[in-house]
Design a protein around this motif. Sequence first.
Motif, PDB file in Angstrom:
ATOM      1  N   UNK A 132      -5.393  20.798  37.795  1.00  0.00           N
ATOM      2  CA  UNK A 132      -5.463  22.313  37.703  1.00  0.00           C
ATOM      3  C   UNK A 132      -4.093  22.597  36.752  1.00  0.00           C
ATOM      4  N   UNK A 133      -4.563  23.377  35.990  1.00  0.00           N
ATOM      5  CA  UNK A 133      -3.562  23.718  34.834  1.00  0.00           C
ATOM      6  C   UNK A 133      -3.615  25.248  34.586  1.00  0.00           C
ATOM      7  N   UNK A 134      -2.431  25.733  34.116  1.00  0.00           N
ATOM      8  CA  UNK A 134      -2.474  27.315  33.666  1.00  0.00           C
ATOM      9  C   UNK A 134      -1.804  27.358  32.325  1.00  0.00           C
ATOM     10  N   UNK A 135      -2.095  28.131  31.607  1.00  0.00           N
ATOM     11  CA  UNK A 135      -1.424  28.258  30.405  1.00  0.00           C
ATOM     12  C   UNK A 135      -0.280  29.110  30.029  1.00  0.00           C
ATOM     13  N   UNK A 136       0.366  28.668  29.064  1.00  0.00           N
ATOM     14  CA  UNK A 136       1.430  29.962  28.440  1.00  0.00           C
ATOM     15  C   UNK A 136       0.477  31.013  28.067  1.00  0.00           C
ATOM     16  N   UNK A 137       1.186  32.221  27.217  1.00  0.00           N
ATOM     17  CA  UNK A 137       0.366  33.221  26.679  1.00  0.00           C
ATOM     18  C   UNK A 137       0.421  32.807  25.147  1.00  0.00           C
TER      19      UNK A 137
ATOM     20  N   UNK B  17       6.861  23.396  34.899  1.00  0.00           N
ATOM     21  CA  UNK B  17       6.295  22.423  34.176  1.00  0.00           C
ATOM     22  C   UNK B  17       4.826  22.373  34.298  1.00  0.00           C
ATOM     23  N   UNK B  18       4.242  23.059  35.223  1.00  0.00           N
ATOM     24  CA  UNK B  18       2.836  23.397  35.448  1.00  0.00           C
ATOM     25  C   UNK B  18       2.186  23.915  34.016  1.00  0.00           C
ATOM     26  N   UNK B  19       3.058  25.062  33.290  1.00  0.00           N
ATOM     27  CA  UNK B  19       2.548  25.635  32.397  1.00  0.00           C
ATOM     28  C   UNK B  19       2.206  24.647  31.256  1.00  0.00           C
TER      29      UNK B  19
END
Length: 167
Positions: A83-88, A143-145
Amino acid sequence: MKEDSTHPIIVGVGQVTHREKILGDDPSPSELAKRAIQACVTDSGCTDLLRHVDSLSVVNMFCETENPTRTLCDLLGFNPGIREYTSIGGNTPQWLVNRAADHIAGGKIDVALLAGAEALYSEDRTFDWRRTYKALEGMTRKKEIIGTTRRGFSDHEFKNGAFGATR
């Protein structure tokens, strides 16, 4: 000819456009992303597609929740291993497509799901770019970003309101 099972292909897509004319429907970014994923599953023709997903990558949604990937998984009832979440960043969706294709071709994963949503239209009257960017500053240290976490504007631009999309 032997079929290469690591050749990346797109099996389904989904898009939702929310309009002001839909009275009484004020979806959050997570709800819009859920609807788009459901449309993707329908488009794929594989009703149990989510069961096969190894990796969920979510484009930053200026989201209302602390952990958008977990929220999305909970809304849809599935649990991918990654599961990943990105920066803008405006290049982030295409970067995720290329990255997912590389991971599939390299045998790291079999099925990737890329998702995202913008609910800025429904938040137009209350949305404040300054408040949002300040709140997201701490995100760049998580760190997840994944992706580039540098701001897309300088301190001088921020101080003078020269940031974010124009309306």
